[in-house]
Design a protein around this motif. Structure first.
Motif, PDB file in Angstrom:
ATOM      1  N   ILE A  78     -34.074  48.232 -15.067  1.00 49.53           N
ATOM      2  CA  ILE A  78     -35.431  47.689 -14.955  1.00 49.53           C
ATOM      3  C   ILE A  78     -35.662  47.079 -13.583  1.00 49.53           C
ATOM      4  N   TYR A  79     -34.694  46.323 -13.089  1.00 50.48           N
ATOM      5  CA  TYR A  79     -34.874  45.694 -11.778  1.00 50.48           C
ATOM      6  C   TYR A  79     -34.735  46.708 -10.647  1.00 50.48           C
ATOM      7  N   ASP A  80     -33.917  47.735 -10.831  1.00 51.45           N
ATOM      8  CA  ASP A  80     -33.834  48.801  -9.824  1.00 51.45           C
ATOM      9  C   ASP A  80     -35.164  49.531  -9.674  1.00 51.45           C
ATOM     10  N   LEU A  81     -35.956  49.547 -10.747  1.00 48.95           N
ATOM     11  CA  LEU A  81     -37.247  50.231 -10.715  1.00 48.95           C
ATOM     12  C   LEU A  81     -38.399  49.294 -10.348  1.00 48.95           C
ATOM     13  N   GLY A  82     -38.056  48.070  -9.986  1.00 43.22           N
ATOM     14  CA  GLY A  82     -39.105  47.148  -9.558  1.00 43.22           C
ATOM     15  C   GLY A  82     -39.754  46.391 -10.684  1.00 43.22           C
ATOM     16  N   GLY A  83     -39.170  46.434 -11.888  1.00 44.76           N
ATOM     17  CA  GLY A  83     -39.693  45.663 -13.007  1.00 44.76           C
ATOM     18  C   GLY A  83     -39.018  44.312 -13.097  1.00 44.76           C
ATOM     19  N   GLU A  84     -39.326  43.586 -14.169  1.00 44.90           N
ATOM     20  CA  GLU A  84     -38.694  42.292 -14.388  1.00 44.90           C
ATOM     21  C   GLU A  84     -38.669  41.989 -15.876  1.00 44.90           C
ATOM     22  N   ALA A  85     -37.837  41.024 -16.246  1.00 45.63           N
ATOM     23  CA  ALA A  85     -37.693  40.633 -17.645  1.00 45.63           C
ATOM     24  C   ALA A  85     -38.026  39.148 -17.792  1.00 45.63           C
ATOM     25  N   VAL A  86     -38.179  38.723 -19.057  1.00 43.33           N
ATOM     26  CA  VAL A  86     -38.434  37.296 -19.321  1.00 43.33           C
ATOM     27  C   VAL A  86     -37.261  36.648 -20.033  1.00 43.33           C
ATOM     28  N   GLY A  87     -36.262  37.436 -20.418  1.00 41.95           N
ATOM     29  CA  GLY A  87     -35.067  36.916 -21.065  1.00 41.95           C
ATOM     30  C   GLY A  87     -33.986  37.973 -21.047  1.00 41.95           C
ATOM     31  N   ARG A  88     -32.725  37.544 -21.153  1.00 40.73           N
ATOM     32  CA  ARG A  88     -31.608  38.491 -21.065  1.00 40.73           C
ATOM     33  C   ARG A  88     -30.397  37.967 -21.817  1.00 40.73           C
ATOM     34  N   MET A  89     -29.409  38.862 -21.990  1.00 40.80           N
ATOM     35  CA  MET A  89     -28.117  38.470 -22.525  1.00 40.80           C
ATOM     36  C   MET A  89     -27.309  37.809 -21.408  1.00 40.80           C
ATOM     37  N   SER A  90     -26.208  37.166 -21.779  1.00 41.48           N
ATOM     38  CA  SER A  90     -25.290  36.625 -20.766  1.00 41.48           C
ATOM     39  C   SER A  90     -24.037  37.490 -20.743  1.00 41.48           C
ATOM     40  N   THR A  91     -23.406  37.566 -19.576  1.00 42.17           N
ATOM     41  CA  THR A  91     -22.182  38.349 -19.433  1.00 42.17           C
ATOM     42  C   THR A  91     -21.351  37.774 -18.308  1.00 42.17           C
ATOM     43  N   SER A  92     -20.037  37.839 -18.458  1.00 41.02           N
ATOM     44  CA  SER A  92     -19.153  37.292 -17.428  1.00 41.02           C
ATOM     45  C   SER A  92     -18.524  38.380 -16.573  1.00 41.02           C
ATOM     46  N   ALA A  93     -18.366  39.588 -17.140  1.00 39.68           N
ATOM     47  CA  ALA A  93     -17.642  40.636 -16.425  1.00 39.68           C
ATOM     48  C   ALA A  93     -18.546  41.542 -15.601  1.00 39.68           C
ATOM     49  N   ILE A  94     -19.834  41.594 -15.952  1.00 32.89           N
ATOM     50  CA  ILE A  94     -20.747  42.550 -15.317  1.00 32.89           C
ATOM     51  C   ILE A  94     -21.805  41.789 -14.532  1.00 32.89           C
ATOM     52  N   PRO A  95     -21.996  42.122 -13.258  1.00 32.50           N
ATOM     53  CA  PRO A  95     -22.967  41.399 -12.435  1.00 32.50           C
ATOM     54  C   PRO A  95     -24.400  41.509 -12.969  1.00 32.50           C
ATOM     55  N   ILE A  96     -25.143  40.432 -12.766  1.00 33.31           N
ATOM     56  CA  ILE A  96     -26.552  40.381 -13.153  1.00 33.31           C
ATOM     57  C   ILE A  96     -27.394  40.504 -11.887  1.00 33.31           C
ATOM     58  N   PRO A  97     -28.496  41.281 -11.919  1.00 30.93           N
ATOM     59  CA  PRO A  97     -29.368  41.339 -10.732  1.00 30.93           C
ATOM     60  C   PRO A  97     -29.761  39.941 -10.266  1.00 30.93           C
ATOM     61  N   GLU A  98     -29.773  39.759  -8.966  1.00 28.48           N
ATOM     62  CA  GLU A  98     -30.058  38.429  -8.413  1.00 28.48           C
ATOM     63  C   GLU A  98     -31.382  37.877  -8.923  1.00 28.48           C
ATOM     64  N   GLU A  99     -32.389  38.751  -9.034  1.00 34.22           N
ATOM     65  CA  GLU A  99     -33.712  38.292  -9.468  1.00 34.22           C
ATOM     66  C   GLU A  99     -33.713  37.828 -10.927  1.00 34.22           C
ATOM     67  N   ALA A 100     -32.684  38.223 -11.696  1.00 34.51           N
ATOM     68  CA  ALA A 100     -32.629  37.878 -13.120  1.00 34.51           C
ATOM     69  C   ALA A 100     -31.677  36.730 -13.415  1.00 34.51           C
ATOM     70  N   GLN A 101     -31.084  36.151 -12.384  1.00 39.45           N
ATOM     71  CA  GLN A 101     -30.080  35.117 -12.584  1.00 39.45           C
ATOM     72  C   GLN A 101     -30.609  33.918 -13.371  1.00 39.45           C
ATOM     73  N   ASP A 102     -31.838  33.516 -13.099  1.00 38.86           N
ATOM     74  CA  ASP A 102     -32.380  32.291 -13.694  1.00 38.86           C
ATOM     75  C   ASP A 102     -33.156  32.520 -14.980  1.00 38.86           C
ATOM     76  N   LEU A 103     -33.127  33.724 -15.513  1.00 39.41           N
ATOM     77  CA  LEU A 103     -33.835  33.992 -16.766  1.00 39.41           C
ATOM     78  C   LEU A 103     -33.164  33.272 -17.932  1.00 39.41           C
ATOM     79  N   PRO A 104     -33.919  32.953 -18.980  1.00 37.22           N
ATOM     80  CA  PRO A 104     -33.300  32.376 -20.185  1.00 37.22           C
ATOM     81  C   PRO A 104     -32.231  33.296 -20.746  1.00 37.22           C
ATOM     82  N   GLU A 105     -31.053  32.723 -21.046  1.00 34.88           N
ATOM     83  CA  GLU A 105     -29.952  33.488 -21.624  1.00 34.88           C
ATOM     84  C   GLU A 105     -29.980  33.332 -23.136  1.00 34.88           C
TER      85      GLU A 105
END
Length: 331
Positions: A78-105
């Motif tokens: 989604i972020y590679d295509l220029g979109g955005e989210a309002v919430g996401r899962m959390s993960t420790s092993a897989i990087p999160i897009p920088e723009e999504a770092q502060d989203l509610p987990e």
């Protein structure tokens, strides 16, 4: 006579006025119908229906503005295509897009807090068939559109990218990124030796278990694109997973793969300890040609535990440098 002429003139004026008035009414009625039709076309264009990876029909009444994403590869897409989210899962092993770092987990991939999810009032939730199929009832009762999307191969990447592109109104970007990824993959494949097909075994390692990857995983797909022979493909699948087989050192020794690739799930330290205890501590481990020649590699989780999406060529190059060092190592 003058009065008669005046009366006739007045009647003619009324008749002309009536004709003009009726024409105007008809024109206004026609314009109104065209406006209603155009408005209906606009509404229909906003509606979108598609079939997800579980063959479920998903209907969006409008283009979604509040998307919650529960799987890392879909968040990246989604972020590679220029979109955005309002919430996401959390993960420790897989990087999160920088723009999504502060989203509610909303919890880990396999343990989502549904109360927090519903509280975000999303107009689309995207999850994974492997982890989130059990959320279907909650999403339906909450009247939240819910799609289960899966990417196990590059063909899946292309299909999902075009779908996400349509949802986000980013079809042109999706098509361009697919084209670029295809060209990068083709360029790598053109460099592969024609008469060399090294054999590989890919092992899943957790703090509690070891298993063999046999099919439909990112590492296996990458190996297939690199013309690598997967020795696990003919091994008996685990009862609860067709993608893996029980670990059998005896079978691996018999097949003598050229390379052993280890993917650690969860804590890296715990995984490395498991490798020492269950693999390296077994005397038969040292009888493997791959061990004797130094061809045992722990491959990074961030590249292989989640589908790389448009970065397929990057992960391919990483594996190519391992299994075709004479061609790719110095690039």
């Amino acid at each position: 006579m003058n009065l008669l002429k005046t009366s006739k003139s007045f009647i003619m004026v009324l008749a002309i006025f009536g004709i003009v008035f009726m024409a105007a009414c008809q024109q206004n009625e026609s314009s109104s119908k065209e406006a209603v039709a155009k408005n209906q076309d606009d509404i229909d264009q906003e509606q979108l229906s598609f079939t997800d990876s579980m063959e479920r029909e998903v209907i969006l009444e409008k283009r979604p503005e509040k998307i919650v994403v529960l799987s890392p590869e879909m968040l990246k897409m989604i972020y590679d295509l220029g979109g955005e989210a309002v919430g996401r899962m959390s993960t420790s092993a897989i990087p999160i897009p920088e723009e999504a770092q502060d989203l509610p987990e909303l919890g880990t991939v396999n343990q989502i807090n549904t109360e927090q999810l519903v509280a975000l009032s999303p107009d689309l939730v995207i999850g994974s068939p492997n982890f989130h199929a059990n959320l279907e009832g909650i999403m339906e009762s909450s009247n939240i559109p819910f799609a289960l999307l899966q990417m196990r191969s590059f063909d899946d990447v292309k299909e999902v990218a075009l779908l996400i592109g349509e949802i986000l109104d980013k079809e042109d970007i999706a098509s361009q990124k697919i084209k670029e990824a295809e060209e990068e993959i083709s360029n790598l494949q053109n460099k592969l030796p024609q008469d060399d097909h090294p054999s590989v075994v890919v092992l899943n390692v957790t703090a509690k278990s070891v298993s063999v990857q046999r099919a439909n995983t990112t590492a296996i797909e990458i190996g297939d694109l690199l013309h690598v022979e997967n020795i696990g493909k003919d091994m008996q699948a685990n009862p609860d997973s067709q993608t893996s087989a029980p670990y059998s050192l005896e079978t691996i020794v018999e097949k003598q793969p050229d390379y052993v690739l280890l993917t650690i799930h969860g804590s890296v330290d715990a995984g490395k300890e498991k490798i020492k205890e269950d693999l390296e501590a077994n005397p038969a481990w040292n009888s493997l040609k791959a061990v004797q020649e130094g061809n045992v590699h722990i491959i990074p989780s961030e590249k292989y535990l989640s589908n790389p999406g448009f970065d397929y060529a990057d992960t391919m190059k990483h594996m190519a440098e391992i299994v075709y060092p004479e061609v790719f190592h110095n690039e």
